[in-house]
Write a protein that holds these residues in place. Structure first.
Motif, PDB file in Angstrom:
ATOM      1  N   GLY A   1       0.215 -21.738  -7.228  1.00  0.00           N
ATOM      2  CA  GLY A   1       0.165 -21.702  -5.674  1.00  0.00           C
ATOM      3  C   GLY A   1      -0.537 -20.363  -5.174  1.00  0.00           C
ATOM      4  O   GLY A   1      -1.210 -20.347  -4.289  1.00  0.00           O
ATOM      5  N   ALA A   2      -0.217 -19.343  -6.046  1.00  0.00           N
ATOM      6  CA  ALA A   2      -0.993 -18.118  -5.701  1.00  0.00           C
ATOM      7  C   ALA A   2      -2.641 -18.013  -5.946  1.00  0.00           C
ATOM      8  O   ALA A   2      -3.295 -17.763  -5.066  1.00  0.00           O
ATOM      9  N   ALA A   3      -2.622 -18.678  -6.939  1.00  0.00           N
ATOM     10  CA  ALA A   3      -4.183 -19.170  -7.144  1.00  0.00           C
ATOM     11  C   ALA A   3      -4.771 -19.663  -5.983  1.00  0.00           C
ATOM     12  O   ALA A   3      -6.019 -19.743  -5.586  1.00  0.00           O
ATOM     13  N   ILE A   4      -4.426 -20.823  -5.678  1.00  0.00           N
ATOM     14  CA  ILE A   4      -4.804 -21.753  -4.554  1.00  0.00           C
ATOM     15  C   ILE A   4      -4.892 -20.920  -3.308  1.00  0.00           C
ATOM     16  O   ILE A   4      -5.946 -20.945  -2.624  1.00  0.00           O
ATOM     17  N   LEU A   5      -3.935 -19.973  -2.696  1.00  0.00           N
ATOM     18  CA  LEU A   5      -4.016 -19.073  -1.613  1.00  0.00           C
ATOM     19  C   LEU A   5      -5.021 -18.275  -1.757  1.00  0.00           C
ATOM     20  O   LEU A   5      -5.495 -17.904  -0.639  1.00  0.00           O
ATOM     21  N   SER A   6      -5.420 -17.675  -2.917  1.00  0.00           N
ATOM     22  CA  SER A   6      -6.651 -17.101  -3.095  1.00  0.00           C
ATOM     23  C   SER A   6      -7.980 -17.362  -2.653  1.00  0.00           C
ATOM     24  O   SER A   6      -9.026 -16.788  -2.027  1.00  0.00           O
ATOM     25  N   ILE A   7      -8.010 -18.861  -2.753  1.00  0.00           N
ATOM     26  CA  ILE A   7      -9.118 -19.557  -2.298  1.00  0.00           C
ATOM     27  C   ILE A   7      -9.033 -20.073  -0.872  1.00  0.00           C
ATOM     28  O   ILE A   7      -9.853 -19.910   0.100  1.00  0.00           O
ATOM     29  N   TYR A   8      -7.773 -20.330  -0.386  1.00  0.00           N
ATOM     30  CA  TYR A   8      -7.331 -20.970   0.863  1.00  0.00           C
ATOM     31  C   TYR A   8      -7.792 -19.844   2.088  1.00  0.00           C
ATOM     32  O   TYR A   8      -8.034 -20.276   3.077  1.00  0.00           O
ATOM     33  N   ASN A   9      -7.490 -18.546   1.618  1.00  0.00           N
ATOM     34  CA  ASN A   9      -7.647 -17.768   2.687  1.00  0.00           C
ATOM     35  C   ASN A   9      -9.182 -17.056   2.845  1.00  0.00           C
ATOM     36  O   ASN A   9      -9.376 -16.080   3.415  1.00  0.00           O
ATOM     37  N   LEU A  10      -9.984 -17.974   2.060  1.00  0.00           N
ATOM     38  CA  LEU A  10     -11.370 -17.452   2.387  1.00  0.00           C
ATOM     39  C   LEU A  10     -11.938 -18.168   3.153  1.00  0.00           C
ATOM     40  O   LEU A  10     -11.460 -19.124   3.873  1.00  0.00           O
ATOM     41  N   SER A  11     -13.325 -17.859   3.636  1.00  0.00           N
ATOM     42  CA  SER A  11     -13.716 -18.535   4.936  1.00  0.00           C
ATOM     43  C   SER A  11     -14.202 -20.104   4.321  1.00  0.00           C
ATOM     44  O   SER A  11     -14.414 -20.253   3.170  1.00  0.00           O
ATOM     45  N   PRO A  12     -14.277 -21.063   5.178  1.00  0.00           N
ATOM     46  CA  PRO A  12     -14.410 -22.609   4.747  1.00  0.00           C
ATOM     47  C   PRO A  12     -15.889 -22.605   3.906  1.00  0.00           C
ATOM     48  O   PRO A  12     -15.877 -23.487   2.937  1.00  0.00           O
TER      49      PRO A  12
END
Length: 261
Positions: free
Chosen positions: A24-35
């Protein structure tokens, strides 16, 4: 917490839960980037794939392999294992590194990490982690189903089997016209729509009573949720009432009904 089941070597469930959180933390590292930086591509079936799917898969595959090297893994991003190879597996992990990629792209937070342990075609353990909220759901044979909040508080989950006015959990991105006909057979008073495997979690914690899915899903979409709902007191079957099984020749699921009774 140690998970034990029949002839299986004991598994430290705390470590499996931690693997889901790390994914989940790995996902959030991408989720918080610009689209434009999430690495969006399309698979052969035109479903979306992001860098978060791939990164979460790597975390789960590497960590589960290290924790339980004797148990093989089927993952959405590692699905190409011939049936002849896997048909006699007594146990295997079934994981969806990012369930709800469409919700991830919409940035509504309704996506999950799903990890399940399958024994003889049936889920015996399931973990669902919601990266945005930090909530963790897990359930297994002999341990029941539980919810762990971000602060570490745990709650024993029980499906609401006594209600006479049901709430239906519907899909955020995959609703179908067949739902109306099926749900009319039950005392449904209200429908709520959420993404990914969260619908199973709603049933497990008594906030919904029925989830009908007409359209196709894959085994990794449902395995963890089925375990959590089942061990909270609900039941999941094919539409004809037969058992909902895994490690099929095709990993594509038929329609299903998950309900409290």
């Amino acid at each position: 917490m140690i998970f034990t089941y029949q002839d299986l070597e004991p598994i430290d469930l705390t470590q499996v839960n931690q693997i889901a959180k790390e994914a989940g933390a790995a996902i959030l590292s991408i989720y918080n980037l610009s689209p434009e930086n999430i690495g969006l591509t399309l698979k052969d079936d035109q479903s979306p794939l992001t860098a978060a799917d791939k990164l979460s898969h790597e975390v789960i595959f590497n960590a589960l392999t290290a924790l339980t090297p004797q148990i093989p893994i089927i993952s959405e991003e590692g699905r190409d294992i011939p049936y002849e190879t896997r048909k006699n597996w007594p146990y295997f992990w079934c994981a969806d590194p990012l369930d709800g990629t469409k919700e991830f792209i919409k940035h509504n937070g309704e996506f999950t990490v799903n990890i399940a342990l399958i024994h003889q075609n049936t889920p015996v353990l399931g973990i669902i982690y919601i990266p945005v909220t930090g909530e963790l759901y897990y359930g297994g044979q002999n341990i029941g189903s539980w919810k762990e909040s971000r602060d570490g508080t745990t709650t024993h989950l029980h499906a609401d089997v006594s209600s006479t006015g049901w709430i239906a959990a519907g899909s955020r991105s995959h609703a179908s016209p067949e739902e109306t006909a099926v749900l009319s057979q039950y005392p449904v008073k209200e429908t709520i729509s959420v993404g990914s495997s969260l619908k199973f979690c709603l049933i497990a914690e008594g906030r919904a009573h029925i989830y009908y899915r007409h359209g196709p899903t894959m085994e990794w979409d449902t395995a963890a949720g089925q375990a959590i709902a089942t061990f909270s007191g609900a039941k999941m079957t094919l539409l004809n009432g037969e058992p909902f099984l895994y490690n099929k020749v095709s990993l594509l699921n038929q329609g299903f009904l998950c309900k409290v009774k």
